[in-house]
Design a protein around this motif. Structure first.
Motif, PDB file in Angstrom:
ATOM      1  N   CYS A 553      -0.656  -1.341  11.138  1.00  0.00           N
ATOM      2  CA  CYS A 553       0.661  -1.781  11.691  1.00  0.00           C
ATOM      3  C   CYS A 553       1.520  -0.646  12.150  1.00  0.00           C
ATOM      4  O   CYS A 553       1.394   0.385  11.608  1.00  0.00           O
ATOM      5  N   ASN A 555       4.800  -0.512  11.677  1.00  0.00           N
ATOM      6  CA  ASN A 555       5.875  -0.651  10.710  1.00  0.00           C
ATOM      7  C   ASN A 555       5.359  -0.224   9.440  1.00  0.00           C
ATOM      8  O   ASN A 555       6.073   0.280   8.544  1.00  0.00           O
ATOM      9  N   CYS A 556       4.197  -0.500   9.104  1.00  0.00           N
ATOM     10  CA  CYS A 556       3.493  -0.388   7.707  1.00  0.00           C
ATOM     11  C   CYS A 556       2.362   0.387   7.718  1.00  0.00           C
ATOM     12  O   CYS A 556       1.652   0.457   8.640  1.00  0.00           O
ATOM     13  N   CYS A 571       0.354  -8.425  10.466  1.00  0.00           N
ATOM     14  CA  CYS A 571       0.330  -7.657   9.377  1.00  0.00           C
ATOM     15  C   CYS A 571       1.081  -8.762   8.243  1.00  0.00           C
ATOM     16  O   CYS A 571       2.048  -9.315   8.274  1.00  0.00           O
ATOM     17  N   CYS A 574       4.861  -7.213   7.063  1.00  0.00           N
ATOM     18  CA  CYS A 574       6.189  -7.392   7.612  1.00  0.00           C
ATOM     19  C   CYS A 574       5.856  -8.540   8.700  1.00  0.00           C
ATOM     20  O   CYS A 574       6.997  -8.622   9.195  1.00  0.00           O
TER      21      CYS A 574
HETATM   22 ZN    ZN Z   1       3.877  -4.552   8.868  1.00  0.00          ZN
END
Ligand code: ZN
Ligand code: ADP
Length: 839
Positions: A553, A555-556, A571, A574
């Motif tokens: 991901c 963001n993660c 994901c 998120c």
């Molecule tokens: Zn994520």
């Protein structure tokens, strides 16, 4: 004191009126204190703790909650001199919304869980009740003049000129209209500037409460029929009258028209002619309306059930706090004990509350409660519409409903004179709220019962380590139901070593031969099968065989899960989605592999292997639509499905009598979690799902596949003896200093900039150590959290272990104050007291 000032009492406050002059207000923002506001005379008479008020807070107006009223500033603990006290702008309630009992409970939560009090109070009220203030902008005479002169000269109108023109054109303009035109921050700045220059005035007005009572048109007969001589009734009109007469009560307009199949105009004509009256009435939104008329057979309790119930009712009748751990193996009839105990409470004139771990389980229990208590049952949970929730909440608040069932937040049900609280499946992690306020529903229930002098029953087949320990040490009364109803045996559990299966085939298999054969045989016997895999989606990650790259991901710090039906990588933390890559995003190579199966793939594989079987899937992806969960379970219960694949959702609570085989595809991911509760959680899940097999006449069988057959969680799950697992696990907890031997506080520091997160975490740790002069705490970290990046933020954690909660709290207060004074942003910091996981 100078003459002519009027009589003053000893506190220096004018005592012409005996009404309070100041209100202590908790606001729902990230602050750990309350604020004192002055009460204008018009509100002073009715302001009471538990009422909502509108107060200025910084640059905004906020809805806050009165938590105390004071006659003077001294009484409020403030220096009377030299401070400016702002006034309460509006008082919303003349009757407190929050009862004194709940106000105290929210205070306890705020202190214990380190949460802003105002946020806790907000969380204890139904969402639909929270009114919002709105800013209204209107133009002044000067403003109009300026628009015609100064602003008109420019060829390129500035934002200010545009905003002013908009206000001139639309009259009283809500600020949010301007925010739509420009952006929120810009609009707010422009409004402030225009106000300062005198071109606009700004007022605040309350928006109506978000949810209003539901109204409907209804029809009733007019008492005295019109005088003789008027035109005879048509056949259709006659039907309407007759139907109303037979009903003996008003009927909803639409329902009446449908029942006698006439158009609306027929009823309207009758209204004009004076036979019927059409009126508007308020109706209650009843989330359980579809359960009307359901009744239940009365069971005779088994001696063990009776013994457990007797102990509970004895304490209940004493009217004092008592906590029970009802430890009953799966299928031992715990539910019946809950129901009887609730009846006993209600018969004594008290109220009763039941908490269940999952929204999906409420309809099942609600049905049984409705059968006995009828309309006296209210249901509270987040998948009801806001309107339904508000109506149910009101029925509890005004005493119409005396029994409440719901998920975690129902622990705040506005029941008075509470006699009993039941917490079903008390070990479930879902009782912990994972956003602020981070309270635990079970522990809050215990605290509520203790304060109210009520009995509380914690029920489970696999109690949490904490609760069993408390029963062991005598804090809770221990009640055991160690046999299944009807003397049925627990299912037989076998573990399949996947390393052997690998050796046999020379490559990895999703299903062992043993599992395949068992599914087939069970189907041929006409019996049903559950297949558990606690991971949804098709594949848990996408891997390139050439360069080893896996798709993460953005963001993660987790891999993306492949969802085949949607043709997307998603994901699970998120919600970020990506298209499925054609080649490796890293090396462009063509060798993309999908690794780690999820429920979607398991379902597809099973359908391929057993085309004659009726197979469906129960997980978060297939139950997004309202009612889907009930429908899938209903289909399975009536036997129109042979096999159900699912995540832990299939493991809980259900009582299907024809399920004789439970297959667990893998639990290895759960066992490998870097979390001190990994074994406890795995053991619980396996015991729960094993408990779904063999609940009817026929015996049950459970197969568990694993590459880690030596793990003790698996070994004890196979034996199905909770006590053995507990003995083993409790040693580990003691040795490693984990709960229940110490209290844990996990402090998470989050920021999109790693440096800022790291320096804040380091300073926090330093301050904690300074504050802990007596060394009552073990302070570990800062270290990257196991999920080191989430939703675009880096995460570091500082873990505090202690036997002394009070010292921990004091050190935390001191450290936070220190951080605040050095200008750190405290919003980066999340404090989790008694975390259920350390991820
Ligand atoms: Zn994520
Ligand atoms: P648990 O919650 O402990 O897993 P349940 O309450 O679901 O168990 O009970 C298991 C089954 O036994 C249910 O079908 C229930 O209706 C039935 N049952 C419970 N108590 C009795 C009883 N006293 N007599 C006969 N059947 C019972």
């Amino acid at each position: 004191m100078s003459v002519g000032q009027g009589p003053l009492d000893s506190t220096g406050v004018s005592c012409l009126s005996s009404h309070p002059m100041y209100a202590e207000v908790a606001v729902p923002v990230y602050v750990h204190q309350t604020f004192t506001y002055a009460l204008p005379a018009s509100f002073a008479a009715s302001a009471q703790p538990g009422c909502r008020v509108l107060v200025p807070f910084g640059k905004q107006l906020l809805t806050g909650y009165v938590v105390a009223v004071h006659a003077s500033l001294e009484e409020a603990g403030q220096e009377a001199e030299g401070i400016e006290v702002k006034e309460v702008e509006e008082l919303f309630d003349t009757d407190p919304l929050v009862t004194p009992e709940l106000l105290e409970l929210t205070k306890w939560i705020a202190d214990y869980y380190y949460a802003p009090w105002g946020e806790v109070i907000k969380c204890c009220l139904p969402a639909g009740i929270n009114a919002e203030a709105e800013t209204i902008v209107s133009i002044t005479v000067e403003g109009r003049a300026a628009l015609a002169t100064t602003f008109a000269k420019r060829t390129q109108p500035s934002t200010k000129a545009q905003a002013l023109a908009l206000v001139a054109e639309s009259g009283m303009t809500p600020a949010r209209e301007l925010a739509k035109q420009f952006n929120k921050a810009r609009a707010a700045a422009v409004i402030r500037e225009l106000e300062r220059e005198g071109y606009v005035t700004v007022t605040r007005q309350m928006q109506d409460a978000v949810v209003k009572p539901k109204r409907q048109q209804a029809v009733r007969l007019v008492e005295r029929a019109p005088i003789e001589g008027s035109k005879p009734l048509s056949e259709q009109q006659d039907r309407v009258i007759k139907h109303l007469f037979d009903a003996g009560e008003p009927i909803a307009f639409a329902q009446l028209a449908e029942a006698v199949s006439v158009s609306a105009s027929v009823i309207r004509t009758l209204e004009r002619r004076g036979f019927v009256e059409v009126f508007t009435r308020e109706v209650r939104r009843d989330p359980l309306a579809h359960l009307k008329g359901h009744t239940e057979d009365e069971l005779t309790l088994t001696p063990k059930q009776q013994a457990a119930l007797d102990q509970i009712t004895t304490k209940l009748n004493g009217g004092q706090y008592a906590a029970f751990l009802l430890h009953g193996v799966t299928g031992s009839g715990k539910t019946e004990v809950y129901m009887r105990a609730m009846r006993a409470a209600v018969e004594k004139g008290k109220t009763a509350l039941m908490l269940v771990p999952e929204i999906a389980l409420t309809p099942m229990f609600a049905r049984r409660l409705r059968a006995h208590f009828g309309d006296a049952v209210a249901i509270l949970h987040s998948s009801l519409s806001e309107g339904e929730r508000l109506d149910e909440w009101n029925r509890l608040r005004n005493g119409e409903a005396r029994v409440c069932i719901g998920a975690r937040s129902a622990v705040f049900a506005p029941l008075e004179d509470i006699g009993l609280i039941v917490v079903d499946e008390e070990h479930e992690a879902s009782y912990k709220q994972d956003e602020s306020p981070r309270y635990h529903g079970r522990d809050t229930a215990i605290m509520r019962a203790a304060r109210a002098g009520a009995a509380v029953i914690l029920g489970s087949a696999t109690p949490s380590m904490e609760s069993y320990h408390n029963a062991h040490t005598g804090k809770y009364h221990y009640l055991k139901l160690d046999e299944r109803i009807g003397g049925r045996a627990l299912a037989q559990v076998e573990v399949v070593d996947m390393r052997e299966v690998f050796a046999r085939h020379g490559k990895q298999q999703v299903f062992s031969d043993e599992m395949k054969a068992a599914i087939k045989e069970n189907f041929e016997r006409g019996e049903q099968t559950l297949v558990l895999l606690n991971r949804r989606g098709f594949s848990s990650f996408v891997l390139c065989r050439s360069c080893g790259h896996s798709v993460h991901c953005t963001n993660c710090d987790v891999t993306l899960t492949y969802h085949k039906m949607e043709a997307r990588l998603t994901c699970h933390y998120c919600g970020h989605q990506e298209r499925v890559p054609r080649g490796c995003p890293n090396c462009d190579g063509p060798y993309i592999y999908y690794v780690g199966e999820g429920t979607e793939q398991i379902e597809a594989l099973l359908k391929e292997m057993y085309p004659q079987m009726r197979i469906s899937r129960l997980d978060r992806d297939t139950t997004r639509k309202r009612g889907a969960f009930e429908r899938l379970l209903g289909d399975f219960a009536t036997g129109s499905m042979d096999l159900l694949v699912g995540t832990q959702m299939i493991a809980k609570g259900h009582d299907f009598h024809n399920v004789t085989l439970v297959c667990v595809v893998s639990v290895d991911a759960g066992l490998a979690m870097p979390d001190f509760r990994a074994s406890e959680r795995t053991f619980q899940l396996l015991t729960q799902v094993a408990g779904r097999a063999g609940r009817g006449e026929k015996p049950g069988r459970v197969l568990i596949q694993s590459y880690h057959t030596e793990s003790y969680a698996l070994e004890f799950a196979r034996e199905q003896v909770y006590e053995s697992f507990y003995e083993h696990e409790i040693h580990f907890r003691q040795e490693m200093r984990y709960p229940p031997f110490v209290a844990l506080i996990n402090i998470l520091v989050r920021h999109s900039d790693y440096g800022r997160a790291a320096s804040t975490a380091a300073e926090l740790t330093r301050l904690l150590k300074v504050a802990d002069a007596e060394q009552a705490l073990r302070i570990l970290g800062p270290a990257p959290a196991p999920l080191s990046r989430l939703k675009g933020e880096h995460r570091l954690q500082v873990l505090v272990k202690t036997r002394n909660r009070r010292r921990a709290r004091e050190a935390l207060d001191a450290a936070m104050l220190g951080l605040k004074e050095s200008g750190y942003d405290l919003r980066m910091i999340t404090v989790e007291v008694d975390p259920v996981s350390l991820m």
